[in-house]
Structure formats: structure tokens, C-alpha cells
Design a protein around this motif. Structure first.
Motif, short mmCIF file in Angstrom:
data_model
loop_
_atom_site.label_atom_id
_atom_site.label_comp_id
_atom_site.label_asym_id
_atom_site.label_seq_id
_atom_site.Cartn_x
_atom_site.Cartn_y
_atom_site.Cartn_z
N VAL A 140 -2.61 72.33 47.81
CA VAL A 140 -1.72 72.01 46.70
C VAL A 140 -1.14 73.28 46.10
N THR A 141 -1.97 74.32 45.98
CA THR A 141 -1.48 75.60 45.46
C THR A 141 -0.39 76.18 46.35
N SER A 167 -2.41 64.35 49.88
CA SER A 167 -1.07 63.79 49.63
C SER A 167 -0.98 63.11 48.28
N LEU A 168 -2.08 62.51 47.85
CA LEU A 168 -2.07 61.74 46.61
C LEU A 168 -1.96 62.63 45.37
N TYR A 169 -2.23 63.92 45.50
CA TYR A 169 -2.01 64.82 44.36
C TYR A 169 -0.52 64.90 44.03
N GLY A 170 0.31 64.88 45.05
CA GLY A 170 1.75 64.88 44.80
C GLY A 170 2.20 63.62 44.10
N LEU A 171 1.70 62.47 44.57
CA LEU A 171 2.09 61.19 43.97
C LEU A 171 1.61 61.08 42.53
N ILE A 172 0.35 61.40 42.30
CA ILE A 172 -0.19 61.22 40.94
C ILE A 172 0.39 62.27 39.98
N ALA A 224 3.72 63.13 35.35
CA ALA A 224 4.78 63.95 34.75
C ALA A 224 5.92 63.07 34.27
N GLY A 225 6.22 61.99 35.03
CA GLY A 225 7.26 61.07 34.62
C GLY A 225 6.88 60.28 33.39
N LEU A 226 5.60 60.00 33.22
CA LEU A 226 5.13 59.23 32.07
C LEU A 226 5.00 60.08 30.81
N ALA A 227 4.37 61.25 30.95
CA ALA A 227 4.01 62.04 29.77
C ALA A 227 4.71 63.38 29.69
N GLY A 228 5.52 63.73 30.68
CA GLY A 228 6.19 65.01 30.67
C GLY A 228 5.31 66.11 31.23
N GLY A 229 5.84 67.31 31.26
CA GLY A 229 5.09 68.43 31.80
C GLY A 229 5.37 68.62 33.28
N VAL A 230 4.73 69.63 33.85
CA VAL A 230 4.91 69.91 35.27
C VAL A 230 3.89 69.13 36.08
N TRP A 231 4.29 68.69 37.26
CA TRP A 231 3.44 67.82 38.06
C TRP A 231 2.14 68.47 38.46
N TRP A 232 2.19 69.80 38.74
CA TRP A 232 0.98 70.44 39.25
C TRP A 232 -0.10 70.58 38.18
N ALA A 233 0.29 70.60 36.90
CA ALA A 233 -0.72 70.65 35.84
C ALA A 233 -1.51 69.33 35.80
N TRP A 234 -0.79 68.21 35.94
CA TRP A 234 -1.48 66.92 36.00
C TRP A 234 -2.33 66.82 37.26
N ALA A 235 -1.80 67.33 38.37
CA ALA A 235 -2.57 67.31 39.62
C ALA A 235 -3.86 68.12 39.48
#
Length: 483
Positions: free
Chosen positions: A343-344, A107-112, A117-128
Motif C-alpha cells: 500500500v505504501t 486490494s481491499l485497502y484501496g476500496l475501503i 474518504a468519500g464519506l468523511a473526507g480526507g486522503v484515502w491512505w490515512a483511512w487505509a
């Protein structure tokens, strides 16, 4: 049974406490759990709800920790149910534990992902994906090394919350610090069951120290870490919830909690200046990483222990070698692969990352509460059979019995508030998917246990007994010595 072991006698009470408290992710609870509880339940007495849950968990932990002293095991729920009830129920408990710990960690992959993504931009799954790599690497280290990393992250995280508490109490919205949020009347309202359900989810992870029993220096260290973590979190969350109500005004805290401009980070920015909120958000990221590593470690140890006892394929019991070895490599790999697959699947479905966070964290919270409740019943059976040492009647009978009743009531509260926890529309059948998934995991475990009972009776009879005697196994730290 395999004689492979983890890194024995390498974790003291402080390290175990770090795993339990770090898994709870206190900063996430402050900015998410506490604020959401005020906003969604309408309960002003949220601080007291944490004290109630602290007492409830303390009662539930008595039998669990007392039995862990006699059944030290890297999969404690599994072993305790197997020894106190039946091997089949032990395997069922293991399946629910694997579901729960993996669900919370994933679950925490979604949160982080959403936060970065909100801080640095980009898509959330790349940061995950980037965080997944970090967690996968850290997960292959033994417990002592991870404890040092998590301890440093936790220290900064707790310092941030203390800074918020100072800011809140030194700048009260009402012109003075009010005790309104601590009044029992503020908790005894229509939304109390929801507040207790949210509060229980905030403590998830505090029960993990017994999963490191094989690596702990003494059984007493496990007990101190578990009860110390529950006590600390209860008091700390109560103080922080009170601080938030003080900062925005206890009379308007429910409305303020629904306003993003009144978030805890916004309070920090008002007091300490712009930029502090951004820094706090970055620290939220490290807080979540610490929690992910802690839950990853717990899930990896469950896989290791089950594989060592041949409930899962034996290859999953692989550990690192050498003087600094004893890390559950097989279990760590299984957890990492599981997280990647789930996650995938969410990404492929185009789901919102916060949907991943909300649903999987709820699955985990319900699973852990169910396991703690059944563990109290298992403790009653274990001690009633004449096992144990010189525990008092309170430890053998009274507290486990009371804990089982309390756990059942909390489960009822959680079940009745699943729609609020998940944010689904009133009357939606979707919340029923949570108990269905948990029950399904239990049934799969029961079926596996029944299969072992018929196909391999020798293995079945030894379920829950697989921790090797320390006197019969070479210590990992002696592996490179020549004699």
C-alpha cells in the motif's frame, strides 16, 4: 518438523462458513461486482451466471474437499499439490496462494480507503492506515474469536442485502416482477465469458475453510462449510442480481448499471428514504473489514504452515500461548507487513486507490482459480495412488476430472476478459502482467522447492506432511493446567 499447532478443535462448521462467506464480501459484490458485470458485459442474464459459477466451483471443490479430509493442513493448496503431484509443485502452489490471498486482502485497502474518504473526507491512505491497524490487531486473535466478530458483521451485511432485495421486488420498475433476467437466452450472448469471469471473482474466498482444518472440530465441518458457502453465495448472488434487474427494469439494466443514480444504494434510498444509503455505505465498510480479516487469516495460516515445515523461516511459525492461544502470530505479522509495504508503494507512486483494488483483486481471483484447477489434478493423482478411504469412483475420478476441465475453461474465460476486468484500453499489453505475475510466483516456488530437494532432502520429503498428530501434541487449552 516443528510440533507447534494452532488452536485445535475450536471452530465448528458455522464459524468456518462465516470465514468463507465473509471473505467473499457479499455487499461489495452487490454494489460493485453485480452492477459492473451488467454494465461492462452487456449481459442481461447475470443472475444465471452466478448459478453456472456455483456449479463449476462445486465440481472443483469435490476433489479439493475430499483430499482435505485426508490431508488436513493450514496451507491446503500447498499440501495437496505436494502430496498429490510433487513437493516442488506444492511449494509452487504455496507461492501462488500467498500471492493470491495477499493480493485480494491488499486490494481491499484501496476500496475501503476510497469509500471512507468519500464519506468523511480526507486522503484515502490515512483511512487505509487506520483500517490496517484494526485488521492487524484482529489478525492476532485466534480463529474462534475472529469468527464471532466476523459473524456479527456478516449478519448485518446480509440483512442489508435482504433489505435491498425486498425493496427491489416490492417496487419493480416494470410494474411487475419479470423473469427476463433468468431466461437462458439472456446469458447466451457475446459477453457471457466476461460475465463468468466477473462471477468467478465474486466467489473468491469461498474456498478458504480448508485452511482452518487444523482448528476445525471435524473434517465434516470443513466440507459442510465449503459446499454450504458455495451454494449459499450462488443462490444469494443470483437472487440479488435478479432483484437489481427488477428494480431498474430488466430491459434497461445494462444502461442503468452504468448510471450512479441507479445504484443499489440509490434504490434503497428511493424506497426507505434519504439516509439509508449512507447507512448502507457504512455497512459496506464493515463488510470490507470482515473480508480483509478473513483473507488476512487465510494468508497468515499459509505462512504459519510453510514456516512450520521450514519452507519459510521457522520464526514465522510463532503462535500465541496459553489456554486461549494458538493464533498464528508470525504469519499475521508477515501479512500485515506485506500489506503495509504494498500500500505504501502505491501511495508513493501516486496511484489511484481503485487501481490498487482492481489490479490486486484480479491477481487474487486468477490465482485462486488456477489453484482450484490444479488441486483437482492433484486429487486425481492422490486417489489414483491408492490413498484415501472409501470414496466412490465419482469422488476419486469423475468429479475431479470434470472439475479440472471446467476450471481450465473458466481460466480461459478469465484470461480472455482481463482487459474488461482491469478496465484497460483494447489492445493494451498491460493485462498480460497478471498471468506473468502468477507464473513468476509459481517459478519462484519451484526454485525454492528444487533448492530444498538438494540442500535438505529430509525436509523436502516431508513437505505437505507437517500437521502434527493430535495425539502427540499437548492441546493449547491444557497449557495452564497443572498435573
Amino acid at each position: 518438523m516443528s510440533q507447534v499447532t494452532l488452536a485445535r478443535r475450536t471452530l465448528g462448521g458455522g464459524a468456518l462458513w462465516v470465514f468463507g462467506v465473509g471473505a467473499s464480501s457479499p455487499l461489495t459484490v452487490l454494489v460493485g461486482g453485480i452492477v459492473s458485470t451488467y454494465a461492462l458485459t452487456g449481459v442481461v442474464g447475470v443472475p444465471l451466471s452466478f448459478l453456472v459459477i456455483m456449479v463449476a466451483l462445486g465440481l472443483l471443490a469435490v476433489g479439493y474437499v475430499a483430499m482435505a479430509r485426508h490431508v488436513p493442513h493450514s496451507a491446503p493448496f500447498y499440501a495437496q499439490l505436494a502430496r498429490g503431484l510433487s513437493p516442488r509443485l506444492g511449494v509452487a502452489g504455496a507461492a501462488v496462494a500467498l500471492l493470491g490471498y495477499n493480493a485480494i486482502q491488499i486490494s481491499l485497502y484501496g476500496l475501503i480507503g476510497a469509500t471512507l474518504a468519500g464519506l468523511a473526507g480526507g486522503v484515502w491512505w490515512a483511512w487505509a492506515a487506520l483500517v490496517w491497524l484494526v485488521v492487524a490487531v484482529l489478525g492476532r486473535l485466534r480463529g474462534a474469536a475472529n469468527a464471532r466478530v466476523l459473524g456479527a458483521l456478516l449478519a448485518v451485511e446480509l440483512a442489508t442485502i435482504v433489505l435491498f432485495d425486498i425493496a427491489a421486488f416490492s417496487n419493480p420498475a416494470a410494474g411487475g416482477v419479470s423473469l427476463e433476467s433468468l431466461a437462458p437466452s439472456g446469458l447466451m450472448t457475446a459477453g457471457v465469458s466476461g460475465a463468468l469471469a466477473f462471477g468467478m471473482a465474486a466467489f473468491a474466498g469461498a474456498e478458504t475453510p480448508p485452511a482452518f482444518a487444523e482448528e476445525s472440530r471435524t473434517p465434516r465441518a470443513v466440507a459442510r462449510a465449503t459446499f454450504g458457502g458455495i451454494l449459499f453465495l450462488g443462490l444469494f448472488y443470483c437472487l440479488s442480481a435478479w432483484a437489481y434487474a427488477t428494480a431498474v427494469g430488466p430491459g434497461s439494466v445494462v444502461l442503468a448499471a452504468a448510471d450512479p443514480t441507479q445504484s443499489p444504494f440509490a434504490v434503497l434510498e428511493r424506497v426507505f428514504g434519504a439516509g439509508v444509503g449512507t447507512l448502507a455505505t457504512l455497512l459496506l465498510v464493515t463488510s470490507v473489514v470482515a473480508a480483509m480479516v478473513a483473507f488476512h487469516s487465510a494468508a497468515a495460516r499459509y505462512v504459519f504452515a510453510l514456516a512450520r515445515e521450514r519452507v519459510l523461516p521457522v520464526a514465522m511459525a510463532a503462535v500465541s500461548g496459553g489456554a486461549h492461544g494458538g493464533a498464528p502470530l508470525g504469519g499475521s505479522t508477515v501479512q500485515s507487513v506485506t500489506a503495509a509495504v504494498v500500500v505504501t508503494a502505491f501511495v508513493a507512486a501516486g496511484a489511484d486507490p481503485m487501481t490498487l483494488f482492481v489490479w490486486c483483486s484480479t491477481i487474487g481471483a486468477v490465482s485462486i482459480m488456477l489453484l482450484l484447477t490444479v488441486a483437482s489434478v492433484a486429487a486425481l493423482g492422490f486417489f489414483a495412488a491408492g490413498r484415501g478411504a472409501n470414496e466412490s469412483m465419482w469422488v476419486r475420478q469423475v468429479f475431479p476430472a470434470v472439475g479440472a476441465v471446467v476450471g481450465f475453461l473458466v481460466l480461459v474465460f478469465m484470461a480472455g476478459n482481463l482487459a474488461s476486468l482491469l478496465g484497460t484500453a483494447p489492445g493494451s499489453p498491460l493485462p498480460w502482467l497478471i498471468p506473468a505475475l502468477v507464473a513468476g510466483a509459481g517459478l519462484v516456488g519451484l526454485a525454492r522447492g528444487e533448492w530444498l530437494r538438494h540442500a535438505d532432502p529430509d525436509v523436502y520429503q516431508q513437505l505437505g506432511h507437517g500437521t502434527p498428530n493430535a495425539l502427540t501434541v499437548r492441546d493449547q487449552r491444557l497449557a495452564e493446567l497443572e498435573v
